[in-house]
Motif scaffolding. Structure first.
Motif, PDB file in Angstrom:
ATOM      1  N   LEU A  15      57.836 -74.116 -19.892  1.00 12.09           N
ATOM      2  CA  LEU A  15      58.099 -72.788 -19.355  1.00 12.09           C
ATOM      3  C   LEU A  15      58.412 -71.841 -20.504  1.00 12.09           C
ATOM      4  N   ARG A  16      57.935 -70.616 -20.408  1.00 15.23           N
ATOM      5  CA  ARG A  16      58.196 -69.626 -21.452  1.00 15.23           C
ATOM      6  C   ARG A  16      59.632 -69.135 -21.386  1.00 15.23           C
ATOM      7  N   TRP A  17      60.151 -68.757 -22.554  1.00 12.00           N
ATOM      8  CA  TRP A  17      61.527 -68.282 -22.714  1.00 12.00           C
ATOM      9  C   TRP A  17      61.855 -67.175 -21.717  1.00 12.00           C
ATOM     10  N   GLN A  18      61.060 -66.111 -21.731  1.00 15.07           N
ATOM     11  CA  GLN A  18      61.369 -64.955 -20.897  1.00 15.07           C
ATOM     12  C   GLN A  18      61.237 -65.291 -19.418  1.00 15.07           C
ATOM     13  N   ALA A  19      60.257 -66.091 -19.052  1.00 19.88           N
ATOM     14  CA  ALA A  19      60.086 -66.483 -17.647  1.00 19.88           C
ATOM     15  C   ALA A  19      61.302 -67.281 -17.172  1.00 19.88           C
ATOM     16  N   PHE A  20      61.772 -68.201 -17.999  1.00 23.66           N
ATOM     17  CA  PHE A  20      62.946 -69.001 -17.652  1.00 23.66           C
ATOM     18  C   PHE A  20      64.170 -68.095 -17.483  1.00 23.66           C
ATOM     19  N   LEU A  21      64.399 -67.242 -18.470  1.00 17.70           N
ATOM     20  CA  LEU A  21      65.557 -66.339 -18.410  1.00 17.70           C
ATOM     21  C   LEU A  21      65.475 -65.384 -17.228  1.00 17.70           C
TER      22      LEU A  21
ATOM     23  N   LYS B 230      64.081 -65.902 -14.350  1.00 15.54           N
ATOM     24  CA  LYS B 230      64.399 -66.649 -13.127  1.00 15.54           C
ATOM     25  C   LYS B 230      65.895 -66.928 -13.030  1.00 15.54           C
ATOM     26  N   VAL B 231      66.512 -67.316 -14.136  1.00 18.30           N
ATOM     27  CA  VAL B 231      67.959 -67.553 -14.134  1.00 18.30           C
ATOM     28  C   VAL B 231      68.692 -66.248 -13.819  1.00 18.30           C
ATOM     29  N   GLN B 232      68.251 -65.170 -14.439  1.00 21.60           N
ATOM     30  CA  GLN B 232      68.899 -63.872 -14.207  1.00 21.60           C
ATOM     31  C   GLN B 232      68.779 -63.459 -12.743  1.00 21.60           C
ATOM     32  N   GLU B 233      67.616 -63.679 -12.153  1.00 24.85           N
ATOM     33  CA  GLU B 233      67.420 -63.333 -10.739  1.00 24.85           C
ATOM     34  C   GLU B 233      68.284 -64.196  -9.824  1.00 24.85           C
ATOM     35  N   ARG B 234      68.246 -65.506 -10.025  1.00 33.81           N
ATOM     36  CA  ARG B 234      69.014 -66.408  -9.154  1.00 33.81           C
ATOM     37  C   ARG B 234      70.511 -66.258  -9.334  1.00 33.81           C
ATOM     38  N   GLY B 235      70.925 -65.962 -10.566  1.00 35.96           N
ATOM     39  CA  GLY B 235      72.351 -65.791 -10.831  1.00 35.96           C
ATOM     40  C   GLY B 235      72.833 -64.376 -10.591  1.00 35.96           C
TER      41      GLY B 235
ATOM     42  N   TYR C  97      72.550 -61.829 -12.458  1.00 31.87           N
ATOM     43  CA  TYR C  97      73.215 -61.362 -13.662  1.00 31.87           C
ATOM     44  C   TYR C  97      72.769 -59.940 -13.985  1.00 31.87           C
ATOM     45  N   GLY C  98      73.659 -59.171 -14.565  1.00 34.35           N
ATOM     46  CA  GLY C  98      73.355 -57.804 -14.944  1.00 34.35           C
ATOM     47  C   GLY C  98      72.518 -57.697 -16.203  1.00 34.35           C
ATOM     48  N   SER C  99      72.458 -58.770 -16.994  1.00 34.04           N
ATOM     49  CA  SER C  99      71.687 -58.727 -18.238  1.00 34.04           C
ATOM     50  C   SER C  99      71.120 -60.106 -18.546  1.00 34.04           C
ATOM     51  N   SER C 100      70.097 -60.096 -19.398  1.00 29.95           N
ATOM     52  CA  SER C 100      69.522 -61.372 -19.815  1.00 29.95           C
ATOM     53  C   SER C 100      70.491 -62.133 -20.711  1.00 29.95           C
ATOM     54  N   GLN C 101      71.412 -61.408 -21.384  1.00 32.03           N
ATOM     55  CA  GLN C 101      72.415 -62.071 -22.223  1.00 32.03           C
ATOM     56  C   GLN C 101      73.341 -62.942 -21.375  1.00 32.03           C
ATOM     57  N   GLU C 102      73.725 -62.455 -20.198  1.00 34.20           N
ATOM     58  CA  GLU C 102      74.562 -63.256 -19.297  1.00 34.20           C
ATOM     59  C   GLU C 102      73.803 -64.500 -18.839  1.00 34.20           C
ATOM     60  N   ALA C 103      72.535 -64.317 -18.505  1.00 32.53           N
ATOM     61  CA  ALA C 103      71.714 -65.444 -18.071  1.00 32.53           C
ATOM     62  C   ALA C 103      71.562 -66.462 -19.196  1.00 32.53           C
ATOM     63  N   GLU C 104      71.354 -65.979 -20.415  1.00 35.72           N
ATOM     64  CA  GLU C 104      71.204 -66.882 -21.553  1.00 35.72           C
ATOM     65  C   GLU C 104      72.489 -67.663 -21.822  1.00 35.72           C
ATOM     66  N   ARG C 105      73.626 -66.980 -21.753  1.00 37.31           N
ATOM     67  CA  ARG C 105      74.920 -67.659 -21.965  1.00 37.31           C
ATOM     68  C   ARG C 105      75.108 -68.776 -20.945  1.00 37.31           C
TER      69      ARG C 105
ATOM     70  N   ALA D 166      60.840 -81.150 -22.667  1.00 36.15           N
ATOM     71  CA  ALA D 166      59.445 -80.767 -22.884  1.00 36.15           C
ATOM     72  C   ALA D 166      58.980 -79.670 -21.930  1.00 36.15           C
ATOM     73  N   ARG D 167      59.697 -79.478 -20.835  1.00 37.62           N
ATOM     74  CA  ARG D 167      59.307 -78.454 -19.853  1.00 37.62           C
ATOM     75  C   ARG D 167      60.114 -77.166 -19.973  1.00 37.62           C
ATOM     76  N   LEU D 168      61.133 -77.190 -20.814  1.00 32.11           N
ATOM     77  CA  LEU D 168      61.974 -76.011 -21.004  1.00 32.11           C
ATOM     78  C   LEU D 168      61.500 -75.213 -22.219  1.00 32.11           C
ATOM     79  N   PRO D 169      61.842 -73.920 -22.271  1.00 37.94           N
ATOM     80  CA  PRO D 169      61.554 -73.170 -23.495  1.00 37.94           C
ATOM     81  C   PRO D 169      62.174 -73.893 -24.696  1.00 37.94           C
ATOM     82  N   GLU D 170      61.527 -73.813 -25.839  1.00 30.43           N
ATOM     83  CA  GLU D 170      61.936 -74.600 -27.009  1.00 30.43           C
ATOM     84  C   GLU D 170      63.410 -74.439 -27.362  1.00 30.43           C
ATOM     85  N   THR D 171      63.929 -73.221 -27.333  1.00 31.33           N
ATOM     86  CA  THR D 171      65.337 -72.997 -27.684  1.00 31.33           C
ATOM     87  C   THR D 171      66.264 -73.761 -26.741  1.00 31.33           C
TER      88      THR D 171
END
Length: 137
Positions: A3-9, A11-16, A18-26, A49-54
């Motif tokens: 999954l791509r970094w931005q796509a993962f973030l 989705k997390v931001q939407e489900r959570g 969150y007001g920002s992608s930084q909150e989702a990333e944390r 292997a299915r998650l963004p590399e970071t």
């Protein structure tokens, strides 16, 4: 497929909610670091292997756990690692991240992940009753 970094973030931001992608990333970094301490072998590698590399690196270099945490203790540990979090907000964080990770993993790998975790994680992954074995209600 990874999954791509931005796509993962996103989705997390939407489900959570969150007001920002930084909150989702944390939230994602914390939850995946804790999860990585509970998974071993090819299951952990397959999820990475299915998650963004970071995030794969975070999962593969987990926070240390001396014992498997129950779902409740996992949420409490998440709350302890996220500044300003409560158990209620941490439960939200955990569910947002793990449900997106489960989507990335697919049903078969998610079932294998749940077999490595104590009972009750199916709810945190947004997959209630996925762990049941034959003959149970």
């Amino acid at each position: 497929m990874r999954l791509r970094w931005q796509a993962f973030l996103d989705k997390v931001q939407e489900r959570g909610d969150y007001g920002s992608s930084q909150e989702a990333e944390r939230a994602a970094r914390t939850v995946l670091a804790l999860l990585g301490a509970h998974l071993v072998g090819d299951v952990r590698a397959a999820l990475a292997a299915r998650l963004p590399e970071t995030f794969a690196v975070v999962l593969l270099n987990p926070l240390q756990a001396t014992e498997p945490l129950s779902p409740e203790r996992f949420v409490r540990a998440t709350a302890a690692w996220i500044e300003g979090a409560t158990e209620r907000t941490a439960a939200w964080d955990v569910s947002a991240v793990l449900s997106v990770a489960a989507d990335a993993a697919g049903e078969e790998l998610t079932a294998r992940i749940l077999l490595q975790l104590p009972p009750g994680y199916d709810l945190l992954f947004g997959r209630p009753h996925r762990r049941r074995s034959a003959g149970t209600c």
